[in-house]
Design a protein around this motif. Structure first.
Motif, PDB file in Angstrom:
ATOM      1  N   UNK A  80       0.861  -1.183   0.000  1.00  0.00           N
ATOM      2  CA  UNK A  80       0.000   0.000   0.000  1.00  0.00           C
ATOM      3  C   UNK A  80       0.894   1.228   0.000  1.00  0.00           C
ATOM      4  N   UNK A  81       0.453   2.273  -0.666  1.00  0.00           N
ATOM      5  CA  UNK A  81       1.244   3.499  -0.741  1.00  0.00           C
ATOM      6  C   UNK A  81       0.302   4.696  -0.837  1.00  0.00           C
ATOM      7  N   UNK A  82       0.664   5.787  -0.153  1.00  0.00           N
ATOM      8  CA  UNK A  82      -0.074   7.040  -0.243  1.00  0.00           C
ATOM      9  C   UNK A  82       0.705   7.982  -1.159  1.00  0.00           C
ATOM     10  N   UNK A  83      -0.005   8.585  -2.111  1.00  0.00           N
ATOM     11  CA  UNK A  83       0.597   9.527  -3.055  1.00  0.00           C
ATOM     12  C   UNK A  83      -0.021  10.897  -2.806  1.00  0.00           C
ATOM     13  N   UNK A  84       0.808  11.895  -2.574  1.00  0.00           N
ATOM     14  CA  UNK A  84       0.278  13.238  -2.344  1.00  0.00           C
ATOM     15  C   UNK A  84       0.399  14.066  -3.621  1.00  0.00           C
ATOM     16  N   UNK A  85      -0.536  15.003  -3.786  1.00  0.00           N
ATOM     17  CA  UNK A  85      -0.542  15.862  -4.967  1.00  0.00           C
ATOM     18  C   UNK A  85       0.624  16.833  -4.873  1.00  0.00           C
ATOM     19  N   UNK A  86       1.441  16.896  -5.915  1.00  0.00           N
ATOM     20  CA  UNK A  86       2.577  17.805  -5.974  1.00  0.00           C
ATOM     21  C   UNK A  86       2.404  18.657  -7.232  1.00  0.00           C
ATOM     22  N   UNK A  87       2.095  19.956  -7.095  1.00  0.00           N
ATOM     23  CA  UNK A  87       1.833  20.789  -8.270  1.00  0.00           C
ATOM     24  C   UNK A  87       3.067  21.017  -9.142  1.00  0.00           C
ATOM     25  N   UNK A  88       4.267  20.783  -8.620  1.00  0.00           N
ATOM     26  CA  UNK A  88       5.471  20.996  -9.420  1.00  0.00           C
ATOM     27  C   UNK A  88       5.990  19.705 -10.063  1.00  0.00           C
ATOM     28  N   UNK A  90       6.141  16.350 -12.547  1.00  0.00           N
ATOM     29  CA  UNK A  90       5.900  16.062 -13.966  1.00  0.00           C
ATOM     30  C   UNK A  90       5.946  17.335 -14.808  1.00  0.00           C
ATOM     31  N   UNK A  91       7.077  18.010 -14.724  1.00  0.00           N
ATOM     32  CA  UNK A  91       7.328  19.237 -15.500  1.00  0.00           C
ATOM     33  C   UNK A  91       6.304  20.333 -15.208  1.00  0.00           C
ATOM     34  N   UNK A  92       5.982  20.494 -13.945  1.00  0.00           N
ATOM     35  CA  UNK A  92       5.080  21.542 -13.439  1.00  0.00           C
ATOM     36  C   UNK A  92       3.643  21.383 -13.941  1.00  0.00           C
ATOM     37  N   UNK A  93       3.251  20.191 -14.367  1.00  0.00           N
ATOM     38  CA  UNK A  93       1.851  19.947 -14.709  1.00  0.00           C
ATOM     39  C   UNK A  93       1.086  19.419 -13.506  1.00  0.00           C
ATOM     40  N   UNK A  94       1.808  18.940 -12.517  1.00  0.00           N
ATOM     41  CA  UNK A  94       1.191  18.405 -11.307  1.00  0.00           C
ATOM     42  C   UNK A  94       0.907  16.914 -11.437  1.00  0.00           C
ATOM     43  N   UNK A  95       1.091  16.201 -10.337  1.00  0.00           N
ATOM     44  CA  UNK A  95       0.845  14.755 -10.317  1.00  0.00           C
ATOM     45  C   UNK A  95       0.827  14.283  -8.871  1.00  0.00           C
ATOM     46  N   UNK A  96       0.254  13.098  -8.660  1.00  0.00           N
ATOM     47  CA  UNK A  96       0.337  12.447  -7.365  1.00  0.00           C
ATOM     48  C   UNK A  96       1.659  11.695  -7.329  1.00  0.00           C
ATOM     49  N   UNK A  97       2.421  11.875  -6.255  1.00  0.00           N
ATOM     50  CA  UNK A  97       3.751  11.285  -6.152  1.00  0.00           C
ATOM     51  C   UNK A  97       3.849  10.494  -4.853  1.00  0.00           C
ATOM     52  N   UNK A 121      14.010   0.556  -4.150  1.00  0.00           N
ATOM     53  CA  UNK A 121      13.162   1.749  -3.990  1.00  0.00           C
ATOM     54  C   UNK A 121      12.402   2.041  -5.288  1.00  0.00           C
ATOM     55  N   UNK A 122      11.117   2.330  -5.154  1.00  0.00           N
ATOM     56  CA  UNK A 122      10.255   2.646  -6.292  1.00  0.00           C
ATOM     57  C   UNK A 122       9.615   4.010  -6.066  1.00  0.00           C
ATOM     58  N   UNK A 123       9.674   4.875  -7.081  1.00  0.00           N
ATOM     59  CA  UNK A 123       9.026   6.188  -7.000  1.00  0.00           C
ATOM     60  C   UNK A 123       7.959   6.237  -8.085  1.00  0.00           C
ATOM     61  N   UNK A 124       6.705   6.485  -7.682  1.00  0.00           N
ATOM     62  CA  UNK A 124       5.567   6.506  -8.591  1.00  0.00           C
ATOM     63  C   UNK A 124       5.109   7.935  -8.838  1.00  0.00           C
ATOM     64  N   UNK A 125       4.724   8.218 -10.070  1.00  0.00           N
ATOM     65  CA  UNK A 125       4.133   9.494 -10.461  1.00  0.00           C
ATOM     66  C   UNK A 125       2.876   9.163 -11.255  1.00  0.00           C
ATOM     67  N   UNK A 126       1.721   9.625 -10.766  1.00  0.00           N
ATOM     68  CA  UNK A 126       0.439   9.380 -11.439  1.00  0.00           C
ATOM     69  C   UNK A 126      -0.170  10.735 -11.789  1.00  0.00           C
TER      70      UNK A 126
END
Length: 166
Positions: A80-88, A90-97, A121-126
């Motif tokens: 399980x993983x929690x992804x928080x919204x980051x507005x900067x 994915x090239x400043x388009x915003x994504x959950x990371x 280690x795995x880093x996800x960007x949605x």
């Protein structure tokens, strides 16, 4: 008349000075993209777009973990993983990371009954359109099953699973 010309000239000079000050001010920061609405909770099918030999990561269950937080977990219940919204992101388009540690895949190391396994280690960007990618960091101590020891990424898409009625 002479006084009127001087008064107009002074007003114009003051106007240019103030206008010039406004123009020379630093540009205003671009507004940050607002967090999009969270996807509907439920099961999502994950399809990798990286190539024909990529492994299927399995179905995910998405839900909210806050107003700007997306929770993803394996349908099999293994992570399980929690992804928080980051507005900067994915090239400043915003994504959950989000990030998580995969305990590793058991890999045959060469000799009979010789296997190795290690945390990766795995880093996800949605993105808001439910496409994204995962970056995997392999090392000499924990190579991929193919022997890779550097960063590798995979593209994926999430599509809501169709409801099954019994």
């Amino acid at each position: 008349m002479k006084d009127l010309i001087v008064l107009v000239a002074v007003s114009v000079a003051i106007g240019f000075a103030l206008g010039g000050l406004k123009a020379s001010a630093p540009p205003a920061a671009a507004p940050e993209p607002a967090a999009p609405p969270l996807p509907r909770p439920g099961v999502y099918l994950v399809a990798e777009k990286s190539g024909p030999d990529t492994a299927e990561p399995g179905d995910w269950i998405l839900s909210a973990c806050g107003p700007r937080c997306l929770r993803a977990r394996a349908a099999a219940g293994t992570w399980q993983m929690d992804l928080s919204w980051n507005p900067t992101a994915d090239r400043h388009r915003g994504a959950w990371v989000g990030e998580r540690i995969d305990p590793g895949t058991r890999c045959w190391a060469g000799a009979p009954d010789e296997y190795q396994r290690g945390p990766v280690p795995l880093k996800y960007v949605i993105r808001a359109d439910l496409t994204g990618f995962v970056n995997m960091k392999f090392s000499r101590e924990n190579p991929s099953c193919r022997g890779e020891t550097e960063m590798r990424g995979r593209q994926f898409t999430l599509q809501r699973a169709k409801s099954l009625w019994s």
